[in-house]
Design a protein around this motif. Structure first.
Motif, PDB file in Angstrom:
ATOM      1  N   LYS A  88      31.054  45.215  37.694  1.00  0.00           N
ATOM      2  CA  LYS A  88      30.580  45.235  36.302  1.00  0.00           C
ATOM      3  C   LYS A  88      30.411  46.669  35.809  1.00  0.00           C
ATOM      4  O   LYS A  88      30.865  47.005  34.698  1.00  0.00           O
ATOM      5  N   ALA A  91      33.729  48.277  35.263  1.00  0.00           N
ATOM      6  CA  ALA A  91      34.360  47.776  34.037  1.00  0.00           C
ATOM      7  C   ALA A  91      33.776  48.472  32.815  1.00  0.00           C
ATOM      8  O   ALA A  91      34.517  48.873  31.892  1.00  0.00           O
ATOM      9  N   GLN A  94      35.164  51.950  32.538  1.00  0.00           N
ATOM     10  CA  GLN A  94      36.535  51.918  32.037  1.00  0.00           C
ATOM     11  C   GLN A  94      36.541  51.773  30.508  1.00  0.00           C
ATOM     12  O   GLN A  94      37.287  52.465  29.806  1.00  0.00           O
ATOM     13  N   PRO A 113      40.560  48.664  38.431  1.00  0.00           N
ATOM     14  CA  PRO A 113      39.390  49.180  39.148  1.00  0.00           C
ATOM     15  C   PRO A 113      39.751  50.110  40.301  1.00  0.00           C
ATOM     16  O   PRO A 113      38.875  50.819  40.802  1.00  0.00           O
ATOM     17  N   PHE A 146      43.086  44.862  32.583  1.00  0.00           N
ATOM     18  CA  PHE A 146      41.625  44.838  32.551  1.00  0.00           C
ATOM     19  C   PHE A 146      41.114  43.417  32.744  1.00  0.00           C
ATOM     20  O   PHE A 146      40.166  43.184  33.511  1.00  0.00           O
ATOM     21  N   PHE A 150      39.273  43.074  36.154  1.00  0.00           N
ATOM     22  CA  PHE A 150      37.851  43.266  35.853  1.00  0.00           C
ATOM     23  C   PHE A 150      37.216  41.988  35.322  1.00  0.00           C
ATOM     24  O   PHE A 150      36.329  41.398  35.941  1.00  0.00           O
ATOM     25  N   LEU A 151      37.649  41.596  34.126  1.00  0.00           N
ATOM     26  CA  LEU A 151      36.950  40.543  33.402  1.00  0.00           C
ATOM     27  C   LEU A 151      37.026  39.188  34.091  1.00  0.00           C
ATOM     28  O   LEU A 151      35.998  38.522  34.290  1.00  0.00           O
ATOM     29  N   VAL A 242      31.102  41.872  28.928  1.00  0.00           N
ATOM     30  CA  VAL A 242      30.810  42.318  30.290  1.00  0.00           C
ATOM     31  C   VAL A 242      29.328  42.621  30.442  1.00  0.00           C
ATOM     32  O   VAL A 242      28.701  42.251  31.442  1.00  0.00           O
TER      33      VAL A 242
END
Length: 459
Positions: A88, A91, A94, A113, A146, A150-151, A242
């Motif tokens: 988290k 993210a 980023q 990541p 992403f 990440f998500l 996020v």
């Protein structure tokens, strides 16, 4: 010079090492992008804040048009070794960098990541060549990446309670929206971020893939007047999603182990004293704390180490260690999710793109406290092999034997006592002496736990 095997995918530059220094060679096409980044206002500010790796240009060498020198990150880790909070925070970093870049007409071509590393519990972005000048009408090329790396992993754990680490370890490309959508129910579509970034993304991605076969979609977006304000709105919307994600409530057997009243009092005081004295033996560069739990002994080791890698199989225990370290601004203890009976292997192209744990840096000191019985009895590993592995791992070792008289060991041995003849005090000390020179031995007051400080005969 030693080339970094994991940097081969970037056709505009390459990482290599020389005398403990980290260099990045740039091709001619990458030099203008680097100059644009170096000339920006946000870059020196975020380097000063520790959010982007410190970078300077040095004299070019060999085939490269330019060469950069980066600060060296103490230990490289990968997203499938991070807890929820680490992914988290990476993210959010980023997205912060993306917003800062857009303000000066720059963008990030990647959103992975693997471009983020850690100084303890503080994330730092390491891929300066990911920044490039924003071209008119250009969409955010990293949006899909992403979401998948990440998500979607964060949504999977936050909304379904499914740990993301096995998914990311199994696929270096992450979780496609179509796969995540198959795991979500109809009610999940109403949760924040799912409709836009999973359902619509899956549908639009299918149309994009089909359209890309017959026409230049990027050129069409530019011709339609695609504006950076749309990218900025998307980035800010993702940040809100996020930021609002959290782990579902779930009890962890190990996250509270450090407070177990059956392992307190005189034993704990003597154990802490023993570990402190071992840590004070000399100054350590890299220390590994195996089976670190919530990091009580990692913090003790940090007082005498440049860097401590705290390895723990329970993601919730790692989460607790990370959150405490993040709030304290800890830059020395790096907590990682790692099952030592099944540690991270070499991954990617030829198994070298993402390295296994020892390849990333062998420790000077290893802490192996209240762990051997879990490896030998719980994971069914041979005692001799575990000690042999430890002897090749670090030069010095602090190890704790929990004897057969201890209630936890008796619980593990229930109905299986005759299968583990190699687990016991005489056998342990014989095998330990075969691989280590024991410098100090101390039995704790309960008489059920014994500590050893030893030096490997192999390193």
């Amino acid at each position: 010079m030693e080339l970094e095997a994991g940097s081969f995918r970037d056709r505009t530059g390459r990482i290599f090492y020389s005398n403990e220094n980290v260099f990045r060679g740039l091709t001619g096409s990458a030099v203008p992008e680097w100059q644009a980044l170096r000339g920006s206002r946000f870059f020196p500010r975020l380097v000063q804040e520790g959010k982007i790796v410190a970078t300077e240009q040095v004299e070019p060498a060999g085939e490269w048009a330019a060469v950069l020198r980066h600060e060296r990150i103490p230990f490289i880790s990968y997203p499938y070794e991070w807890c929820f909070g680490m992914l988290k925070q990476a993210a959010l970093l980023q997205l912060e960098l993306m917003e800062a870049a857009l303000a000066e007409d720059l963008t990030l071509k990647d959103a992975t990541p693997y471009n983020v590393q850690w100084r303890g519990c503080r994330p730092v972005f390491i891929d300066v060549l990911s920044f490039h000048r924003l071209r008119p009408g250009e969409p955010w090329a990293g949006y899909r990446q992403f979401c998948e790396l990440f998500l979607n992993p964060l949504l999977l754990e936050a909304y379904k309670g499914v740990p993301f680490q096995p998914w990311l370890r199994g696929s270096l490309e992450g979780i496609p929206p179509q796969d995540l959508l198959a795991l979500l129910g109809a009610r999940d579509l109403l949760r924040r971020g799912v409709l836009t970034h999973v359902w619509l993304h899956a549908r639009s991605q299918a149309r994009y893939d089909e359209a890309a076969q017959s026409r230049d979609v990027k050129r069409e977006l530019a011709a339609a007047g695609f504006r950076k304000e749309l990218i900025l709105a998307n980035v800010r919307g993702l940040a809100r999603v996020v930021e609002g994600l959290a782990l579902p409530e779930r009890r962890s057997a190990w996250a509270g182990y450090g407070e177990d009243p059956g392992y307190a009092g005189a034993d704990r005081e003597e154990k802490e004293r023993f570990v402190r004295e071992a840590v004070a033996h000399q100054r350590w560069g890299l220390t590994w704390d195996l089976g670190a739990n919530t990091g009580a002994y990692s913090r003790i080791a940090a007082a005498g180490s440049d860097q401590v890698v705290a390895l723990e199989a329970d993601p919730r225990a790692v989460e607790r260690l990370f959150e405490e370290g993040r709030k304290a601004g800890d830059s020395r203890v790096l907590p990682l999710v790692c099952n030592l009976a099944d540690p991270s292997p070499g991954r990617g192209w030829r198994g070298r793109e993402r390295k296994d744990l020892p390849e990333r840096g062998l420790p000077d000191l290893v802490l192996c406290l209240a762990l051997i019985h879990h490896l030998v009895i719980g994971a069914n590993l041979r005692l001799a092999e575990v000690l042999d592995w430890l002897a090749g791992l670090g030069r010095f070792l602090v190890i704790e034997l929990v004897t057969r008289e201890d209630a936890r060991v008796q619980g593990l041995l229930r109905h299986r006592d005759d299968l583990y003849e190699d687990y016991g005090l005489p056998v342990f000390e014989r095998e330990l002496a075969a691989s280590f020179e024991v410098l100090r031995r101390q039995e704790l007051p309960s008489g059920r736990r014994i500590l050893y400080f030893a030096k490997s005969r192999r390193r």
